[in-house]
Scaffold this motif. Structure first.
Motif, PDB file in Angstrom:
ATOM      1  N   UNK A  93       5.659  -6.973  -5.160  1.00  0.00           N
ATOM      2  CA  UNK A  93       6.844  -6.380  -5.787  1.00  0.00           C
ATOM      3  C   UNK A  93       6.453  -5.628  -7.054  1.00  0.00           C
ATOM      4  N   UNK A  94       5.498  -6.156  -7.795  1.00  0.00           N
ATOM      5  CA  UNK A  94       5.030  -5.480  -9.000  1.00  0.00           C
ATOM      6  C   UNK A  94       4.389  -4.138  -8.656  1.00  0.00           C
ATOM      7  N   UNK A  95       3.688  -4.102  -7.516  1.00  0.00           N
ATOM      8  CA  UNK A  95       3.104  -2.841  -7.067  1.00  0.00           C
ATOM      9  C   UNK A  95       4.168  -1.813  -6.739  1.00  0.00           C
ATOM     10  N   UNK A  96       5.255  -2.247  -6.149  1.00  0.00           N
ATOM     11  CA  UNK A  96       6.357  -1.319  -5.856  1.00  0.00           C
ATOM     12  C   UNK A  96       6.966  -0.790  -7.148  1.00  0.00           C
ATOM     13  N   UNK A  97       7.120  -1.673  -8.145  1.00  0.00           N
ATOM     14  CA  UNK A  97       7.703  -1.251  -9.425  1.00  0.00           C
ATOM     15  C   UNK A  97       6.798  -0.251 -10.143  1.00  0.00           C
ATOM     16  N   UNK A  98       5.489  -0.400 -10.011  1.00  0.00           N
ATOM     17  CA  UNK A  98       4.554   0.513 -10.675  1.00  0.00           C
ATOM     18  C   UNK A  98       4.278   1.765  -9.863  1.00  0.00           C
ATOM     19  N   UNK A  99       4.827   1.839  -8.668  1.00  0.00           N
ATOM     20  CA  UNK A  99       4.572   2.982  -7.800  1.00  0.00           C
ATOM     21  C   UNK A  99       5.288   4.235  -8.309  1.00  0.00           C
ATOM     22  N   UNK A 159       4.139   0.951   2.223  1.00  0.00           N
ATOM     23  CA  UNK A 159       3.983  -0.128   3.203  1.00  0.00           C
ATOM     24  C   UNK A 159       3.853  -1.464   2.482  1.00  0.00           C
ATOM     25  N   UNK A 160       4.532  -2.457   2.991  1.00  0.00           N
ATOM     26  CA  UNK A 160       4.339  -3.812   2.472  1.00  0.00           C
ATOM     27  C   UNK A 160       4.268  -4.790   3.636  1.00  0.00           C
ATOM     28  N   UNK A 161       3.432  -5.798   3.449  1.00  0.00           N
ATOM     29  CA  UNK A 161       3.233  -6.847   4.451  1.00  0.00           C
ATOM     30  C   UNK A 161       3.421  -8.182   3.756  1.00  0.00           C
ATOM     31  N   UNK A 162       4.258  -9.039   4.321  1.00  0.00           N
ATOM     32  CA  UNK A 162       4.494 -10.363   3.757  1.00  0.00           C
ATOM     33  C   UNK A 162       4.911 -11.318   4.863  1.00  0.00           C
ATOM     34  N   UNK A 163       5.139 -12.560   4.498  1.00  0.00           N
ATOM     35  CA  UNK A 163       5.473 -13.588   5.483  1.00  0.00           C
ATOM     36  C   UNK A 163       6.935 -13.990   5.373  1.00  0.00           C
ATOM     37  N   UNK A 164       7.595 -14.086   6.520  1.00  0.00           N
ATOM     38  CA  UNK A 164       8.896 -14.741   6.586  1.00  0.00           C
ATOM     39  C   UNK A 164       8.642 -16.218   6.858  1.00  0.00           C
ATOM     40  N   UNK A 165       9.303 -17.066   6.106  1.00  0.00           N
ATOM     41  CA  UNK A 165       9.083 -18.501   6.219  1.00  0.00           C
ATOM     42  C   UNK A 165      10.279 -19.185   6.854  1.00  0.00           C
ATOM     43  N   UNK A 166       9.992 -20.218   7.636  1.00  0.00           N
ATOM     44  CA  UNK A 166      11.019 -21.036   8.278  1.00  0.00           C
ATOM     45  C   UNK A 166      10.591 -22.492   8.145  1.00  0.00           C
ATOM     46  N   UNK A 167      11.570 -23.369   8.130  1.00  0.00           N
ATOM     47  CA  UNK A 167      11.268 -24.806   8.050  1.00  0.00           C
ATOM     48  C   UNK A 167      11.611 -25.455   9.374  1.00  0.00           C
ATOM     49  N   UNK A 180       0.848  -1.202   0.000  1.00  0.00           N
ATOM     50  CA  UNK A 180       0.000   0.000   0.000  1.00  0.00           C
ATOM     51  C   UNK A 180       0.877   1.243   0.000  1.00  0.00           C
ATOM     52  N   UNK A 181       0.281   2.324  -0.473  1.00  0.00           N
ATOM     53  CA  UNK A 181       0.962   3.625  -0.467  1.00  0.00           C
ATOM     54  C   UNK A 181      -0.027   4.667   0.023  1.00  0.00           C
TER      55      UNK A 181
END
Length: 365
Positions: free
Chosen positions: A246-252, A120-128, A113-114
C-alpha cells in the motif's frame, strides 16, 4: 496400555502438523509453479458508469478483448488460473511478461509493481477454516489499467468481493461514481478488511486455549499451541508485506491513480498498520501461552513432589520405630513387655498426626 500411549504420542507427533509446517514455511520462488490447472475458468465482467452497469459471464477468453477500449470502467474477475488463458488476456491488455509470471506463481510474497502503464499488486486473501482451526490463504493478483481492473484468483468458491458486487448494483454508490482507481482501491480494501475477520477468529481460539491451559494443561494443550503458532506465522507472512504494498501505491507517480483517491489508500494503510499490530499482539500472546503452559506443568510437578514429600515425612516416624523394634537382637529392653506394642503402634499414629498439625500451622499444605 499401548493404545493409551499411542493416543498421547499422537498429540506430540502428528504427521498432519508436519505437512502444515512444510506448507507454511517452505516456499521457494525460484521453483517453477506446479499448480494443477483447472478444466475451465470463469470470466465475469462488470462494465459500468454512473448511469448503467452491465454484468456478464463470458464463455470464452476472446469475448473479453472488446472491453479494452470501452469508455466505461470495466472490472474483469478471472476465477481459475490456466496458463494459456492468462497469457492471452495479459498479452491483449498489454500486461508485461514479468507480471504474467507473478500472476501464475505460487507462494509469492505480497508485492506491488508498476510497468508499462500498468499498476499491479499481488497479495493473499485469507479465510479461517473452522473445521481445522487453520488459516487458509489464496493468492490474488489485481491489475489496474486505463479504465479497467482485472483480478486473477485461484478458487471461485472463496471470495470476499460480494459486498462490492452489491455496491455496483446501486446507482448512487461511490464505486459507480468514480473511475478504475477507486475500484482498484475497493478490491484491496475488502481484502484487508477480511484480515480482521480472520484475526478475530484466531483471537477466539487463543482465548479458548488460554482458558483450557489455566484449567487443565496437558500434552494436547501443547499440540494446540504449536498449531496456532503455525497459523500465526502464515498470518504474519501474509499481512506484513501488504504494508509495503500500500505504501508503494501511495508513493507511485502513476497517472492511473488520481490524487483524490490517495486519501482512500491512506485509510487502507492505516488499517494494515492496525492489522500488523494486532498480529504482533497475537504472536506475543502465543509466546505467553507457551510460558503459561510450562508454568502450569511445573506447578503440577511441584504439587506432586510436595504431596510425595509430605507422605514420606509422615511415614518416616513409623519407619524409624518399626526399624528399632524390628532389630534382630536377643536382649532388648522393653521388647517383651505387654505395653511395648501398644506404645509403638500409638507412637506410629500420634507422631504423624502431630506432624500434620505442625505442617498446617506453618502453611505448608
Amino acid at each position: 496400555m499401548f493404545e493409551q500411549s499411542k493416543k498421547y504420542f499422537s498429540y506430540l507427533f502428528n504427521p498432519l502438523d508436519l505437512l502444515r509446517t512444510k506448507k507454511v514455511l517452505q516456499v521457494n520462488p525460484t521453483v517453477p509453479a506446479a499448480r494443477t490447472e483447472p478444466e475451465e475458468i470463469k470470466l465475469f465482467v462488470y462494465d459500468f458508469d454512473a448511469a448503467n452497469v452491465v454484468t456478464k459471464e463470458l464463455e470464452t477468453v476472446p469475448e473479453c478483448f472488446g472491453y479494452l477500449d470501452t469508455p466505461r470502467t470495466t472490472w474483469m474477475n478471472v476465477d481459475g488460473l490456466r496458463k494459456a488463458d492468462v497469457e492471452k488476456i495479459c498479452n491483449h491488455y498489454g500486461i508485461h511478461y514479468l507480471i504474467t509470471e507473478d500472476i501464475l506463481s505460487i507462494g509469492q510474497r505480497p508485492k506491488m509493481d508498476e510497468m508499462d502503464g500498468i499498476v499491479f499488486c499481488l497479495l493473499n486473501m485469507l479465510y479461517f477454516n473452522e473445521k481445522d482451526s487453520s488459516v487458509e490463504a489464496e493468492q490474488i493478483s489485481i491489475v489496474l489499467g486505463k479504465n479497467f481492473v482485472i483480478s486473477f484468483q485461484e478458487d471461485a468458491a472463496k471470495d470476499v468481493f460480494n459486498p462490492l458486487r452489491e455496491k455496483l448494483k446501486a446507482a448512487g454508490s461511490k464505486v459507480r461514481q468514480n473511475k478504475a482507481d477507486f475500484l482498484f482501491y475497493s478490491l484491496i480494501d475488502m481484502i484487508v478488511d477480511n484480515y480482521f475477520i480472520v484475526m478475530e477468529k484466531l483471537g477466539e481460539k487463543i482465548e479458548g486455549l488460554e482458558e483450557d491451559i489455566v484449567r487443565n494443561a496437558n500434552t494436547r494443550s501443547l499440540s494446540k499451541i504449536n498449531m496456532l503458532r503455525k497459523e500465526m506465522i502464515l498470518l504474519k507472512r501474509s499481512v506484513g508485506p501488504v504494508r509495503e504494498l500500500v505504501n508503494g501505491i501511495l508513493r507511485s507517480d502513476s497517472e492511473l491513480i488520481d490524487d483524490r483517491t490517495e486519501k482512500y489508500f491512506k485509510d487502507v494503510y492505516d488499517h494494515i498498520i492496525q492489522a500488523n499490530d494486532l498480529a504482533e499482539n497475537y504472536r506475543d500472546m502465543m509466546m505467553n501461552l507457551h510460558d503459561l503452559y510450562l508454568s502450569n506443568v511445573n506447578l503440577k510437578m511441584n504439587e506432586v513432589m510436595k504431596v510425595m514429600a509430605v507422605v514420606t515425612c509422615l511415614l518416616a516416624p513409623a519407619t524409624v520405630i518399626g526399624g528399632i523394634f524390628g532389630m534382630n537382637f536377643e536382649n532388648m529392653r522393653w521388647l517383651h513387655t505387654n505395653t511395648t506394642f501398644i506404645v509403638a503402634a500409638s507412637s506410629m499414629v500420634l507422631i504423624p498426626l502431630l506432624m500434620i498439625r505442625i505442617f498446617r500451622k506453618r502453611g505448608w499444605f
